[in-house]
Design a protein around this motif. Structure first.
Motif, PDB file in Angstrom:
ATOM      1  N   ASP A 109       0.824  -1.211   0.000  1.00 35.47           N
ATOM      2  CA  ASP A 109       0.000   0.000   0.000  1.00 35.47           C
ATOM      3  C   ASP A 109       0.856   1.258   0.000  1.00 35.47           C
ATOM      4  OD1 ASP A 109      -2.596  -1.075  -0.013  1.00 35.47           O
ATOM      5  OD2 ASP A 109      -2.461  -1.558   2.118  1.00 35.47           O
ATOM      6  N   TRP A 110       2.159   1.096   0.074  1.00 30.72           N
ATOM      7  CA  TRP A 110       3.051   2.247   0.180  1.00 30.72           C
ATOM      8  C   TRP A 110       3.168   2.964  -1.158  1.00 30.72           C
ATOM      9  CZ3 TRP A 110       7.439  -1.205   2.549  1.00 30.72           C
ATOM     10  CH2 TRP A 110       6.998  -1.695   3.782  1.00 30.72           C
ATOM     11  N   GLU A 111       3.325   4.271  -1.081  1.00 33.11           N
ATOM     12  CA  GLU A 111       3.540   5.069  -2.280  1.00 33.11           C
ATOM     13  C   GLU A 111       4.912   5.731  -2.228  1.00 33.11           C
ATOM     14  OE1 GLU A 111       0.642   7.872  -3.465  1.00 33.11           O
ATOM     15  OE2 GLU A 111      -0.909   6.361  -3.859  1.00 33.11           O
ATOM     16  N   VAL A 112       5.601   5.710  -3.359  1.00 30.98           N
ATOM     17  CA  VAL A 112       6.897   6.365  -3.503  1.00 30.98           C
ATOM     18  C   VAL A 112       6.832   7.209  -4.776  1.00 30.98           C
ATOM     19  CG1 VAL A 112       9.374   6.057  -3.819  1.00 30.98           C
ATOM     20  CG2 VAL A 112       8.088   4.456  -2.376  1.00 30.98           C
ATOM     21  N   LEU A 113       6.985   8.507  -4.641  1.00 26.95           N
ATOM     22  CA  LEU A 113       6.913   9.420  -5.787  1.00 26.95           C
ATOM     23  C   LEU A 113       5.584   9.268  -6.527  1.00 26.95           C
ATOM     24  CD1 LEU A 113      10.539   8.980  -7.189  1.00 26.95           C
ATOM     25  CD2 LEU A 113       9.676  10.786  -5.670  1.00 26.95           C
ATOM     26  N   GLY A 114       4.525   9.019  -5.776  1.00 21.89           N
ATOM     27  CA  GLY A 114       3.206   8.866  -6.370  1.00 21.89           C
ATOM     28  C   GLY A 114       2.952   7.513  -7.000  1.00 21.89           C
ATOM     29  N   ALA A 115       3.883   6.572  -6.847  1.00 17.48           N
ATOM     30  CA  ALA A 115       3.762   5.243  -7.454  1.00 17.48           C
ATOM     31  C   ALA A 115       3.560   4.187  -6.375  1.00 17.48           C
ATOM     32  CB  ALA A 115       5.003   4.914  -8.269  1.00 17.48           C
ATOM     33  N   ARG A 116       2.859   3.108  -6.724  1.00 17.50           N
ATOM     34  CA  ARG A 116       2.722   1.971  -5.813  1.00 17.50           C
ATOM     35  C   ARG A 116       4.049   1.240  -5.739  1.00 17.50           C
ATOM     36  NH1 ARG A 116      -1.458  -0.897  -3.730  1.00 17.50           N
ATOM     37  NH2 ARG A 116      -3.005   0.230  -4.975  1.00 17.50           N
ATOM     38  N   TYR A 117       4.476   0.882  -4.516  1.00 12.11           N
ATOM     39  CA  TYR A 117       5.746   0.193  -4.309  1.00 12.11           C
ATOM     40  C   TYR A 117       5.521  -1.315  -4.182  1.00 12.11           C
ATOM     41  CZ  TYR A 117       9.860  -1.673  -1.974  1.00 12.11           C
ATOM     42  OH  TYR A 117      10.940  -2.445  -1.635  1.00 12.11           O
ATOM     43  N   SER A 118       6.311  -2.090  -4.941  1.00 13.19           N
ATOM     44  CA  SER A 118       6.265  -3.549  -4.878  1.00 13.19           C
ATOM     45  C   SER A 118       7.693  -4.081  -4.887  1.00 13.19           C
ATOM     46  CB  SER A 118       5.499  -4.120  -6.074  1.00 13.19           C
ATOM     47  OG  SER A 118       4.212  -3.559  -6.194  1.00 13.19           O
ATOM     48  N   PHE A 119       7.839  -5.333  -4.516  1.00 14.88           N
ATOM     49  CA  PHE A 119       9.148  -5.996  -4.586  1.00 14.88           C
ATOM     50  C   PHE A 119       8.931  -7.490  -4.761  1.00 14.88           C
ATOM     51  CE2 PHE A 119       7.909  -5.951  -0.161  1.00 14.88           C
ATOM     52  CZ  PHE A 119       8.280  -7.194   0.324  1.00 14.88           C
ATOM     53  N   TYR A 120       9.936  -8.174  -5.293  1.00 15.47           N
ATOM     54  CA  TYR A 120       9.811  -9.617  -5.474  1.00 15.47           C
ATOM     55  C   TYR A 120      11.174 -10.272  -5.619  1.00 15.47           C
ATOM     56  CZ  TYR A 120      10.556  -9.063 -10.564  1.00 15.47           C
ATOM     57  OH  TYR A 120      11.085  -8.774 -11.801  1.00 15.47           O
ATOM     58  N   PHE A 121      11.184 -11.597  -5.522  1.00 14.72           N
ATOM     59  CA  PHE A 121      12.384 -12.367  -5.835  1.00 14.72           C
ATOM     60  C   PHE A 121      11.987 -13.568  -6.673  1.00 14.72           C
ATOM     61  CE2 PHE A 121      10.923 -14.119  -1.829  1.00 14.72           C
ATOM     62  CZ  PHE A 121      11.132 -15.485  -1.948  1.00 14.72           C
ATOM     63  N   ASN A 122      12.951 -14.073  -7.454  1.00 19.27           N
ATOM     64  CA  ASN A 122      12.646 -15.031  -8.516  1.00 19.27           C
ATOM     65  C   ASN A 122      13.779 -16.050  -8.665  1.00 19.27           C
ATOM     66  OD1 ASN A 122      12.192 -14.699 -12.126  1.00 19.27           O
ATOM     67  ND2 ASN A 122      11.446 -16.260 -10.748  1.00 19.27           N
ATOM     68  N   PRO A 123      13.741 -17.157  -7.903  1.00 22.88           N
ATOM     69  CA  PRO A 123      14.727 -18.228  -8.099  1.00 22.88           C
ATOM     70  C   PRO A 123      14.386 -19.031  -9.346  1.00 22.88           C
ATOM     71  CG  PRO A 123      13.151 -18.876  -6.429  1.00 22.88           C
ATOM     72  CD  PRO A 123      12.803 -17.459  -6.826  1.00 22.88           C
TER      73      PRO A 123
END
Length: 316
Positions: A109-123
């Motif tokens: 739900d966080w916003e950074v510079l007006g954008a939705r923030y996401s993160f992921y990892f991919n083995p």
């Protein structure tokens, strides 16, 4: 998220396509022994990038408009019987690579510079077969700690920054660090039933520990059209072009080999692809997508076909 955006998630895969470092050297020596020179001994044999387009789904380079967890499993298979030189000469060489690449995505739900923030990892788990010699094991890990998404009814713009860590098993790792930057955009029509996609991915590589080669940077341009024929059934056309931006930085041993053989090890490579997609949402959480891409216009690398069957689960 129109999965890879359906509802759709991203994955830049991430899966290492190609042979292990050990098999690359075997291939290099075999070609040299066979008397091939010039571009035959080029980037397709030595330098390589991590990012493999055509595995993920067309809408995977943006995120859902609601916070939550997304799991996506990419099951892929690449096959080629041709190594194409920069002069257009085809060399018979059997290569196949299959793998499973689960992706774990958190949309916040966080916003950074007006954008939705996401993160992921991919083995990824890889099985590579070159000239009937098979190598398999855990591949290099991709981590994207920064993924910003500006979401709108008519368009999405996303920016991702991540790194490939050379933690894979000896026979399948690319044995180098890669920093990846990706900028993607979608334009929607017909209440998002239609989507046009354009994305650029740039890779910067470190030196390969085993060989001393520093592969040249890679740029990948992807484009696609996605159309929902019903609320559940999606079809699409997609393509890409991938270029190595400059030659590999070679150790003195390979530079000396170039001089002795009159070869061009470390030459820039490129390849292009065009393919199709079909996907179906069983409900608002589960999706199954099939992708097929045929490569063309390869220079100094393999030219083949990519198949992927991808499973998506969205927990909102």
């Amino acid at each position: 998220m129109s999965l890879i955006s359906m509802p759709f998630v991203d994955t830049e895969i991430k899966a290492g396509r190609g042979t292990s470092q050990k098999n690359k050297w075997k291939m290099l020596l075999a070609l040299a022994a066979a008397g091939f020179a010039g571009p035959a001994l080029a980037d397709g044999v030595v330098g390589a990038g991590h990012y493999a387009p055509a595995i993920s789904n067309i809408r995977d380079l943006t995120v859902p408009d609601q916070a939550g967890f997304v799991y996506e499993q990419y099951n892929f298979y690449y096959t080629s019987d041709t190594l194409t030189t920069s002069s257009g000469k085809d060399i018979d060489a059997e290569l196949s690579s299959g793998g499973i690449a689960p992706l774990f995505l958190w949309v916040t739900d966080w916003e950074v510079l007006g954008a939705r923030y996401s993160f992921y990892f991919n083995p990824v788990y890889l099985s590579n077969d070159f000239e009937e010699e098979e190598d398999q094991g855990l591949g290099d890990l991709y981590i994207q700690p920064l993924w910003l998404s500006w979401l709108n009814k008519n368009y999405d713009v996303t920016l991702g920054v991540g790194v490939y860590a050379p933690v894979g098993d000896e026979d399948v790792t690319l044995d180098m660090w890669t920093t990846q930057f990706q900028l993607a955009g979608y334009y929607y029509m017909m209440d998002q039933a239609t989507a046009l996609m354009l994305a650029a991915t740039y890779e910067i590589h470190s030196e390969v520990d085993q060989s001393g080669v520093t592969p040249g940077d890679h740029l990948t341009i992807e484009y696609g059209w996605s159309q929902y024929l019903s609320p559940q059934f999606e079809v699409g056309i997609r393509g890409y072009s991938q270029w190595q931006m400059h030659r590999d930085d070679l150790p003195s041993s390979l530079n000396n080999l170039n001089q002795r053989l009159g070869s061009d090890i470390g030459n820039k490579s490129e390849v292009h692809g065009l393919g199709i997609q079909a996907a179906y949402w069983f409900d608002n959480q589960w999706n199954l997508a099939f992708n097929y891409t045929k490569e063309y216009g390869a220079e100094s690398r393999f030219e083949g076909e990519m198949f992927s069957l991808n499973i998506t689960y969205m927990m909102n």
